[in-house]
Scaffold this motif. Structure first.
Motif, PDB file in Angstrom:
ATOM      1  N   ALA A 172      -0.524   9.160  -5.886  1.00  0.00           N
ATOM      2  CA  ALA A 172      -0.662   8.070  -4.916  1.00  0.00           C
ATOM      3  C   ALA A 172       0.580   7.187  -4.913  1.00  0.00           C
ATOM      4  O   ALA A 172       1.059   6.770  -3.853  1.00  0.00           O
ATOM      5  CB  ALA A 172      -1.911   7.246  -5.224  1.00  0.00           C
ATOM      6  N   ILE A 173       1.101   6.887  -6.103  1.00  0.00           N
ATOM      7  CA  ILE A 173       2.326   6.079  -6.194  1.00  0.00           C
ATOM      8  C   ILE A 173       3.467   6.788  -5.483  1.00  0.00           C
ATOM      9  O   ILE A 173       4.225   6.186  -4.715  1.00  0.00           O
ATOM     10  CB  ILE A 173       2.681   5.813  -7.665  1.00  0.00           C
ATOM     11  CG1 ILE A 173       1.639   4.903  -8.321  1.00  0.00           C
ATOM     12  CG2 ILE A 173       4.069   5.175  -7.774  1.00  0.00           C
ATOM     13  CD1 ILE A 173       1.781   4.804  -9.829  1.00  0.00           C
ATOM     14  N   THR A 226       3.660   6.468  -1.679  1.00  0.00           N
ATOM     15  CA  THR A 226       4.047   5.210  -1.032  1.00  0.00           C
ATOM     16  C   THR A 226       5.555   5.204  -0.812  1.00  0.00           C
ATOM     17  O   THR A 226       6.309   5.666  -1.654  1.00  0.00           O
ATOM     18  CB  THR A 226       3.643   3.996  -1.876  1.00  0.00           C
ATOM     19  OG1 THR A 226       4.337   4.019  -3.125  1.00  0.00           O
ATOM     20  CG2 THR A 226       2.147   3.986  -2.137  1.00  0.00           C
ATOM     21  N   LEU A 244       1.869   3.879   4.624  1.00  0.00           N
ATOM     22  CA  LEU A 244       1.834   4.706   3.430  1.00  0.00           C
ATOM     23  C   LEU A 244       1.884   6.171   3.812  1.00  0.00           C
ATOM     24  O   LEU A 244       1.541   6.558   4.923  1.00  0.00           O
ATOM     25  CB  LEU A 244       0.550   4.434   2.635  1.00  0.00           C
ATOM     26  CG  LEU A 244       0.375   3.040   2.024  1.00  0.00           C
ATOM     27  CD1 LEU A 244      -0.956   2.978   1.304  1.00  0.00           C
ATOM     28  CD2 LEU A 244       1.508   2.716   1.058  1.00  0.00           C
ATOM     29  N   VAL A 289      -1.934   9.368   0.823  1.00  0.00           N
ATOM     30  CA  VAL A 289      -2.410   8.907  -0.478  1.00  0.00           C
ATOM     31  C   VAL A 289      -3.726   9.614  -0.791  1.00  0.00           C
ATOM     32  O   VAL A 289      -4.609   9.679   0.061  1.00  0.00           O
ATOM     33  CB  VAL A 289      -2.614   7.374  -0.479  1.00  0.00           C
ATOM     34  CG1 VAL A 289      -3.204   6.908  -1.801  1.00  0.00           C
ATOM     35  CG2 VAL A 289      -1.301   6.672  -0.193  1.00  0.00           C
ATOM     36  N   LEU A 332       0.376   0.515  -5.915  1.00  0.00           N
ATOM     37  CA  LEU A 332       0.693   1.062  -4.592  1.00  0.00           C
ATOM     38  C   LEU A 332       1.412   0.044  -3.712  1.00  0.00           C
ATOM     39  O   LEU A 332       1.714   0.331  -2.545  1.00  0.00           O
ATOM     40  CB  LEU A 332      -0.592   1.525  -3.892  1.00  0.00           C
ATOM     41  CG  LEU A 332      -1.469   2.508  -4.688  1.00  0.00           C
ATOM     42  CD1 LEU A 332      -2.658   2.952  -3.841  1.00  0.00           C
ATOM     43  CD2 LEU A 332      -0.665   3.709  -5.158  1.00  0.00           C
TER      44      LEU A 332
END
Length: 298
Positions: free
Chosen positions: A219-220, A223, A230, A233, A262
């Motif tokens: 998820a990081i 970004t 975004l 994710v 995030l």
């Protein structure tokens, strides 16, 4: 403290990179932000070249689209204080330490630091004369977290090169720091519980640390700082993440919103607690390489 400076060799010409000049821009058109280069330590300098040289490694070099060194015009570059213009671009190393189960260690920089305070990053720092890149990463890991890795308990490989400037955007002021950061991936054979038991973080450099699981890391990496939205994710994310916070010589485990990791870099105004843009770049390279690369170096 003596520092190893970045030199560029292109088309046969070689020289140190001036502080206000983009290193990535020496290898790619102005509208692009990445290039593949040969890199390595060479006679006391960190050399980036358009052709291979003895001991060099082929690596992706990248800058963010909002990189101040890219956007500085000649007139603006002349406004950089003379003591900064003469200091050149420094070489640095940061290490992504992955445990045996796929968790990665990130640290939150102390709020009192002058560069990227309260931002989540891997351990890292300057290359000092006479050091090899792996030695730098292991030294910084030990200095910042107290963690020392025994020979034979890990393997490693280079991930890529990131052009880092602070402040990260011109809207926050003229550049005061300029580095090329070599990201190394350290693959430990130990679980994070055993590694954490040996950690003794330095509060002057680290205010918290976390062993993040793959879904959060994905998820990081999705970004994008400077993007309007975004990326893709993962949908099934925990609401909170466990971190270890340091205060007055003691450690405590607390839960923080996953959304903290995030956050993206604001275009202007005060920075926020977030994962650094360069760290996201390194995480993407690691995630993309899973199953695609041969064995790392012991």
């Amino acid at each position: 403290m003596a520092r190893v400076l970045v030199h560029v060799r292109r088309g046969g010409a070689c020289g140190a990179v001036p502080f206000g000049q983009s290193v990535t821009g020496a290898f790619c058109p102005a509208q692009e932000d990445a290039a593949v280069v040969s890199c390595g330590l060479d006679r006391g300098r960190f050399l980036l070249s358009d052709v291979p040289f003895p001991g060099s490694t082929l690596a992706l070099l990248k800058r963010p689209p909002f990189c101040p060194a890219k956007r500085l015009g000649e007139q603006a570059a002349a406004a950089v204080p003379a003591e900064l213009r003469s200091r050149g671009v420094a070489a640095g190393v940061a290490v992504l330490l992955r445990d045996s189960a796929g968790r990665v260690l990130l640290t939150r920089r102390a709020p009192t630091l002058r560069v990227f305070p309260s931002v989540w990053v891997p351990p890292g720092g300057h290359v000092e004369p006479g050091e090899e890149l792996l030695d730098v990463g292991l030294r910084e890991l030990a200095e910042e977290t107290g963690l020392r890795l025994d020979a034979g308990t890990f393997s490693w490989r280079m991930l890529g090169l990131w052009e880092s400037v602070y402040p990260p955007m011109l809207s926050r002021g003229m550049p005061r720091r300029h580095h090329i950061v070599t990201y190394l991936l350290l693959l430990s054979t130990e679980p994070h519980q055993r590694l954490q038991a040996r950690m003794r973080p330095s509060e002057s450099e680290v205010s918290a640390y976390a062993w993040l699981e793959p879904p959060v890391l994905e998820a990081i990496a999705a970004t994008e700082d400077g993007a309007e939205s975004l990326g893709t994710v993962p949908s099934a994310l925990p609401a909170t993440v466990s971190i270890t916070e340091l205060s007055a010589g003691s450690c405590s485990t607390i839960q923080v919103p996953t959304a903290t990791f995030l956050n993206t870099a604001p275009a202007e105004g005060e920075d926020v607690e977030r994962v650094s843009t360069g760290t996201k770049f390194a995480l993407r390279l690691w995630l993309e390489s899973l199953g695609e690369r041969g064995p790392a170096r012991p």
